[in-house]
Scaffold this active site. Structure first.
Site, mmCIF file in Angstrom:
data_model
loop_
_atom_site.group_PDB
_atom_site.id
_atom_site.type_symbol
_atom_site.label_atom_id
_atom_site.label_comp_id
_atom_site.label_asym_id
_atom_site.label_seq_id
_atom_site.Cartn_x
_atom_site.Cartn_y
_atom_site.Cartn_z
ATOM 1 N N THR A 70 121.947 17.700 -18.821
ATOM 2 C CA THR A 70 121.269 16.470 -18.454
ATOM 3 C C THR A 70 122.050 16.157 -17.334
ATOM 4 O O THR A 70 121.282 15.188 -16.539
ATOM 5 C CB THR A 70 121.595 15.457 -19.925
ATOM 6 O OG1 THR A 70 120.851 16.519 -20.944
ATOM 7 C CG2 THR A 70 120.746 14.257 -19.567
ATOM 8 N N SER A 197 123.997 24.682 -19.124
ATOM 9 C CA SER A 197 124.542 23.776 -20.195
ATOM 10 C C SER A 197 125.610 25.012 -21.098
ATOM 11 O O SER A 197 125.179 25.938 -21.287
ATOM 12 C CB SER A 197 123.622 23.335 -21.326
ATOM 13 O OG SER A 197 124.239 22.792 -22.348
ATOM 14 N N HIS A 199 126.867 24.595 -24.069
ATOM 15 C CA HIS A 199 126.708 24.511 -25.847
ATOM 16 C C HIS A 199 125.704 25.537 -26.061
ATOM 17 O O HIS A 199 125.574 26.079 -27.364
ATOM 18 C CB HIS A 199 126.673 23.194 -26.350
ATOM 19 C CG HIS A 199 125.556 22.541 -26.106
ATOM 20 N ND1 HIS A 199 124.497 22.574 -27.171
ATOM 21 C CD2 HIS A 199 125.022 21.660 -25.128
ATOM 22 C CE1 HIS A 199 123.400 21.819 -26.678
ATOM 23 N NE2 HIS A 199 123.577 21.303 -25.445
ATOM 24 N N THR A 235 137.977 12.483 -15.566
ATOM 25 C CA THR A 235 139.005 13.338 -16.038
ATOM 26 C C THR A 235 138.372 14.433 -16.636
ATOM 27 O O THR A 235 137.333 14.451 -17.252
ATOM 28 C CB THR A 235 139.945 12.602 -16.954
ATOM 29 O OG1 THR A 235 140.311 11.300 -16.438
ATOM 30 C CG2 THR A 235 140.867 13.452 -17.683
ATOM 31 N N CYS A 320 116.469 17.079 -28.401
ATOM 32 C CA CYS A 320 116.609 15.939 -28.183
ATOM 33 C C CYS A 320 115.533 14.687 -28.275
ATOM 34 O O CYS A 320 115.822 13.575 -28.600
ATOM 35 C CB CYS A 320 116.706 15.966 -26.669
ATOM 36 S SG CYS A 320 117.844 17.188 -26.126
HETATM 37 N N1 PLP Z 1 117.489 21.724 -20.173
HETATM 38 C C1 PLP Z 1 116.882 22.568 -21.137
HETATM 39 C C2 PLP Z 1 115.922 23.356 -20.818
HETATM 40 C C3 PLP Z 1 117.505 22.627 -22.434
HETATM 41 O O1 PLP Z 1 117.136 23.163 -23.465
HETATM 42 C C4 PLP Z 1 118.468 21.377 -22.635
HETATM 43 C C5 PLP Z 1 119.017 21.012 -23.956
HETATM 44 O O2 PLP Z 1 118.399 20.870 -24.995
HETATM 45 C C6 PLP Z 1 118.957 20.490 -21.700
HETATM 46 C C7 PLP Z 1 118.212 20.755 -20.333
HETATM 47 C C8 PLP Z 1 120.221 19.596 -21.712
HETATM 48 O O3 PLP Z 1 121.146 20.152 -21.678
HETATM 49 P P1 PLP Z 1 122.582 19.400 -22.324
HETATM 50 O O4 PLP Z 1 122.652 19.421 -23.633
HETATM 51 O O5 PLP Z 1 123.523 20.096 -21.731
HETATM 52 O O6 PLP Z 1 122.506 18.093 -21.857
#
Ligand code: PLP
Length: 370
Positions: A70, A197, A199, A235, A320
């Site tokens: 994000t 990302s 995670h 940091t 999300c």
């Molecule tokens: N883009 C996509 C395609 C995603 O699936 C996600 C996570 O749901 C993100 C962006 C956002 O990633 P992060 O959780 O690292 O902010």
């Protein structure tokens, strides 16, 4: 527990688990400190960057750690950054993740024009339309997903970059769901920016990556320190960064054919439960771990809760946006109405998924639709 929501987040990969158990507690110093403990941690970060860059196929000097995709996406899609690159509009698509869509909304309010690239009902982008948009709007940023998080549709990012670059447009790829699911090299794709990302591949939450081909021009989103060569202050999240490197090392492309077989068999059996059922984007090139199914008009949220009571975890849209009653914007962007979108469920598999788990899931679904 049966976890079928890997696109929301992945369990810690095996090396990340051992690292958290055996080593993490000693790595608490500030990597920017000048004494030995800090210097050592800084050298871990630099080594991790090298190893990840090697895996992704890009020079390490163009790779920057962030707090997540994000943030990486928000850095690219900011007013100051677009201005820094001399860009005046953005070409994107309605099936993008909210990390992109919400930034586009702000950019629209700030005076940038957003051009919407068309797609068909299978979730495939219209690349002829992209040619037209890029020709009519040179100096645009094209910002598109590599792999759609809800349908699993894989976009032809090589072709997208070629089309865009021919017309002087730059390209940002949201590579989050492609990492570990598609073999690629950034050098081959030749994009200008790509976001990842941690995670989603079994690293800790709160760590991401941004590749920028011209890092000196990138306008930092977060300022206030010299970290990450001034591109991203704050940091260092050492544990996150190191877990990212470990999770990358645990990626095993050999499991993908097995996942595809399981996914395809699951879909075949699911369609046999009820003649009204369907598979969204079935005809498209899809990541092997994703299945987005239409449940024939039945409320997918009710089914999600029922599965949850049985210890099975799935999703009705991107994580999300869950919690909001809005049906998936991605399924609606395929051209379906809200009732259809409300009846769509996403299952996403990963390294630990087994056919037995899918059989159990099928049995619960069969029970629901008797
Ligand atoms: N883009 C996509 C395609 C995603 O699936 C996600 C996570 O749901 C993100 C962006 C956002 O990633 P992060 O959780 O690292 O902010």
């Amino acid at each position: 527990m049966i976890y079928l929501d890997y696109n929301a987040t992945a369990p810690y990969s095996s090396s990340v688990k051992s690292f958290l158990r055996d080593e993490a507690e000693n790595l608490w110093a500030n990597p920017s400190s000048e004494y030995e403990a800090g210097v050592q941690l800084d050298s871990i970060i630099q080594q991790d960057r090298e190893i990840i860059a090697d895996f992704l196929g890009c020079p390490s000097g163009r790779l920057f750690f962030t707090s997540g995709a994000t943030e990486s996406i928000s850095t690219v899609l900011s007013e100051s950054n677009l201005k820094s690159f001399g860009l005046n509009s953005v070409i994107s698509n309605k099936m993008e993740h909210y990390a992109t869509l919400d930034n586009l909304k702000i950019l629209g309010m700030q005076g940038f024009t957003i051009h919407w690239l068309e797609n068909n009902e299978h979730g495939e982008l219209d690349l002829e339309h992209l040619k037209v948009l890029c020709t009519e709007n040179p100096n645009s940023l094209v910002s598109l997903l590599y792999v759609n998080n809800e349908t699993g549709v894989i976009n032809d990012v090589h072709e997208i970059v070629q089309i865009a670059h021919e017309q002087n447009c730059l390209v940002h790829i949201d590579g989050v769901q492609a990492l570990g699911k598609v073999r690629f090299s950034i050098e081959d794709i030749e994009c200008d920016f790509i976001s990842f990302s941690g995670h989603k591949i079994g690293a800790l939450k709160g760590v991401g990556l941004l590749f920028a081909d011209e890092p000196k021009k990138v306008f930092p989103l977060i300022r206030g320190g010299g970290q990450e060569y001034g591109l991203r202050a704050g940091t260092y999240n050492l544990l996150g960064i190191h877990s990212f490197k470990l999770a990358v090392g645990d990626i095993d492309f050999n499991i993908l054919s097995e996942l595809r077989m399981m996914r395809d068999r699951f879909e075949e059996r699911l369609l046999g439960i009820n003649s009204k059922f369907g598979v969204n984007a079935e005809k498209s090139k899809r990541a092997p771990n994703v299945s987005n199914v239409y449940l024939g008009g039945c409320d997918a949220r009710a089914i999600l809760y029922q599965l949850s009571r049985e210890g099975i975890m799935v999703s009705t849209g991107s994580a999300c946006s869950s919690g909001t009653p809005e049906p998936s914007h991605v399924i609606q962007a395929l051209g379906f109405d809200t009732d259809y979108a409300k009846s769509s469920l996403r299952l996403s598999l990963g390294a630990l998924s087994t056919w037995k788990e899918l059989q159990t899931t099928l049995a619960v679904l069969r029970g629901q639709f008797k």
